[in-house]
Design an enzyme around this catalytic site. Sequence first.
Site, PDB file in Angstrom:
ATOM      1  CD  GLU A  78      14.400  24.363 -17.627  1.00 18.30           C
ATOM      2  OE1 GLU A  78      14.289  23.170 -17.305  1.00 18.30           O
ATOM      3  OE2 GLU A  78      15.326  25.076 -17.221  1.00 18.30           O
ATOM      4  N   PRO A  79       8.580  24.149 -19.857  1.00 16.68           N
ATOM      5  CG  PRO A  79       6.748  25.274 -20.796  1.00 16.68           C
ATOM      6  CD  PRO A  79       8.179  25.482 -20.336  1.00 16.68           C
ATOM      7  N   GLY A  80       7.324  20.952 -20.835  1.00 17.34           N
ATOM      8  CA  GLY A  80       7.314  19.967 -21.911  1.00 17.34           C
ATOM      9  C   GLY A  80       5.933  19.346 -21.997  1.00 17.34           C
ATOM     10  NE  ARG A  81       4.152  15.296 -17.381  1.00 15.69           N
ATOM     11  CZ  ARG A  81       4.636  14.056 -17.271  1.00 15.69           C
ATOM     12  NH1 ARG A  81       3.975  13.053 -17.800  1.00 15.69           N
ATOM     13  NH2 ARG A  81       5.760  13.835 -16.612  1.00 15.69           N
ATOM     14  CE1 TYR A  95       9.775  14.036 -20.709  1.00 16.96           C
ATOM     15  CE2 TYR A  95       7.589  14.683 -19.969  1.00 16.96           C
ATOM     16  CZ  TYR A  95       8.927  14.970 -20.157  1.00 16.96           C
ATOM     17  OH  TYR A  95       9.419  16.186 -19.792  1.00 16.96           O
ATOM     18  CB  CYS A 133       7.565 -12.347 -23.609  1.00 23.55           C
ATOM     19  SG  CYS A 133       7.049 -12.943 -25.210  1.00 23.55           S
ATOM     20  CD  GLU A 134       9.659  -8.017 -19.571  1.00 25.71           C
ATOM     21  OE1 GLU A 134       9.453  -8.105 -18.339  1.00 25.71           O
ATOM     22  OE2 GLU A 134      10.789  -7.972 -20.073  1.00 25.71           O
ATOM     23  N   GLY A 155       7.771  21.018 -15.464  1.00 22.08           N
ATOM     24  CA  GLY A 155       7.037  20.236 -14.481  1.00 22.08           C
ATOM     25  C   GLY A 155       5.545  20.489 -14.393  1.00 22.08           C
ATOM     26  NE  ARG A 211       4.409   9.235 -18.941  1.00 20.36           N
ATOM     27  CZ  ARG A 211       3.425   9.413 -18.102  1.00 20.36           C
ATOM     28  NH1 ARG A 211       2.225   8.990 -18.378  1.00 20.36           N
ATOM     29  NH2 ARG A 211       3.635  10.046 -16.969  1.00 20.36           N
TER      30      ARG A 211
HETATM   31  N1  LLP Z   1      13.460  20.779 -17.410  1.00 16.53           N
HETATM   32  C1  LLP Z   1      14.197  19.775 -16.909  1.00 16.53           C
HETATM   33  C2  LLP Z   1      15.539  20.063 -16.399  1.00 16.53           C
HETATM   34  C3  LLP Z   1      13.679  18.470 -16.865  1.00 16.53           C
HETATM   35  O1  LLP Z   1      14.417  17.491 -16.355  1.00 16.53           O
HETATM   36  C4  LLP Z   1      12.375  18.227 -17.370  1.00 16.53           C
HETATM   37  C5  LLP Z   1      11.804  16.871 -17.356  1.00 16.53           C
HETATM   38  C6  LLP Z   1      11.653  19.311 -17.899  1.00 16.53           C
HETATM   39  C7  LLP Z   1      12.224  20.571 -17.898  1.00 16.53           C
HETATM   40  C8  LLP Z   1      10.277  19.166 -18.469  1.00 16.53           C
HETATM   41  O2  LLP Z   1       9.372  18.724 -17.538  1.00 16.53           O
HETATM   42  P1  LLP Z   1       7.804  18.698 -17.896  1.00 16.53           P
HETATM   43  O3  LLP Z   1       7.328  20.126 -18.052  1.00 16.53           O
HETATM   44  O4  LLP Z   1       7.633  17.953 -19.135  1.00 16.53           O
HETATM   45  O5  LLP Z   1       7.194  18.012 -16.723  1.00 16.53           O
HETATM   46  N2  LLP Z   1       9.450  10.235 -18.393  1.00 16.53           N
HETATM   47  C9  LLP Z   1       8.676  10.870 -17.359  1.00 16.53           C
HETATM   48  C10 LLP Z   1       8.969  12.348 -17.252  1.00 16.53           C
HETATM   49  C11 LLP Z   1      10.426  12.669 -17.049  1.00 16.53           C
HETATM   50  C12 LLP Z   1      10.667  14.148 -16.932  1.00 16.53           C
HETATM   51  C13 LLP Z   1      12.113  14.468 -17.009  1.00 16.53           C
HETATM   52  N3  LLP Z   1      12.438  15.844 -16.919  1.00 16.53           N
HETATM   53  C14 LLP Z   1       7.208  10.601 -17.608  1.00 16.53           C
HETATM   54  O6  LLP Z   1       6.889   9.868 -18.536  1.00 16.53           O
HETATM   55  O7  LLP Z   1       6.361  11.068 -16.869  1.00 16.53           O
END
Ligand code: LLP
Length: 416
Positions: free
Chosen positions: A272-275, A369, A340-341, A240, A311
């Site tokens: 659990e960082p992704g973004r 994402y 077409c939206e 997050g 997004r």
């Molecule tokens: N752990 C869990 C259990 C999650 O559900 C998520 C993201 C993460 C970690 C990683 O979160 P991050 O660090 O990336 O914020 N599609 C949306 C974002 C959906 C996130 C879903 N879960 C967007 O484009 O903003």
Amino acid sequence: MRPVTPFEYRDGILHCDQVALDRIAREVGTPCYVYGGGAIVRNLGIVRECFADLDPKICYAVKANANLSILRVLAREGSSFDIVSGGELYRLNRIGVAPDRIIFSGVGKAETEIDSAIQQGIFALVVESASELELIAERAGDRKARIFLRLNPEIDARTHPYISTGLRQNKFGIDLADLPAILELLHAHPTLSLIGIGSHIGSQVLDIEPFVLAFTKIRELADSLRNEGFPLTHLDLGGGFGIPYHDESPIDLPSLSAQIGRSRGNYRVVMEPGRFIVGKTGTLLTRVLHWKSNHGRHFAVVDAAMNDLIRPALYGAYHEVRTVRQRPAELRADVVGPVCESADFLAQDRDLPKLGRDDLLAVMDAGAYAFVSSSNYNARPRCAEVLVDGEQFRVVRRRETNEDLVALEIERGSSE
Ligand code: LLP
């Protein structure tokens, strides 16, 4: 703390590391995603440095960007991984990630997914309900499995409602009221060992306070379960960490680390960082097809669309748009795709130069994402992905073809 980006203008041309984006457009075509591998490594390093005192287990959230070559970059750097499906597990298997570097989150794991996770002996299954734990117990039989429980901490992460997950109305996490049933199951199945408590409050969170509040709650729960004899060793803060897309202030990771450090006791912290790791490291490179004006409103119609980057349509998300050739802004325009939206826009009301056919634009901060949620809507082949490493680049996913679009369809009578 701000994640780094590999994109900057050099001699008036936008580059990813040392590679000019107009060169990639010429050689690979558009639209395509371009990622900077070095910046991905640096961002993992930033998270590590900010939390150095805690030595956390950093599990990159595969869902943010699951391209095998990007996973490989992170695996090489020693990252662990957080997955949410059997498909993501398969991706990690393909690149040889050791099972003790994998945790499995998600509210709806199916039997086959649970079977593979147990059989491979992954580090932990993150459980979100009594029903799920019951199924895991059933599938495990005599085999051992390590379990984290994900608590729903009822905390407002103050992010977009679609990506907020820690509130009582969200489907995620365990309600404390269900805890007795869960503990009973754990007592009845000693092969399941409860080693962690976690939470995930949402995504694109820029304040640290909700993380601290959630961490306090999971710490308290872990302590009380330890007192009941459960061998708890890990506290999972979830993902997050937000990034600035526009003019937001960056998240203060050093303070978060200090505050968590004071209350973590002798638990190992998991995150659990992704973004944060990949978001700033990618761009969607696109070409202007047409410039038009309707009743005084200007539109750059480009060859990328909502099927490539959902997004903006889905969350009203802001992505900065830059011209690949640096030019001063002259007017306000929308950047829209061919789908077409009316929701098919990549940017609205932006200060841009007057554009013409074949001008190149870069839709920034599209490393997370973005490609992963692309689709074939309007029978549009998914675009290519390119990974840059210093002065080199290579296509790491080829552009889909029209044949790819129909490859899985089974027509009746076609062979008759
Ligand atoms: N752990 C869990 C259990 C999650 O559900 C998520 C993201 C993460 C970690 C990683 O979160 P991050 O660090 O990336 O914020 N599609 C949306 C974002 C959906 C996130 C879903 N879960 C967007 O484009 O903003």
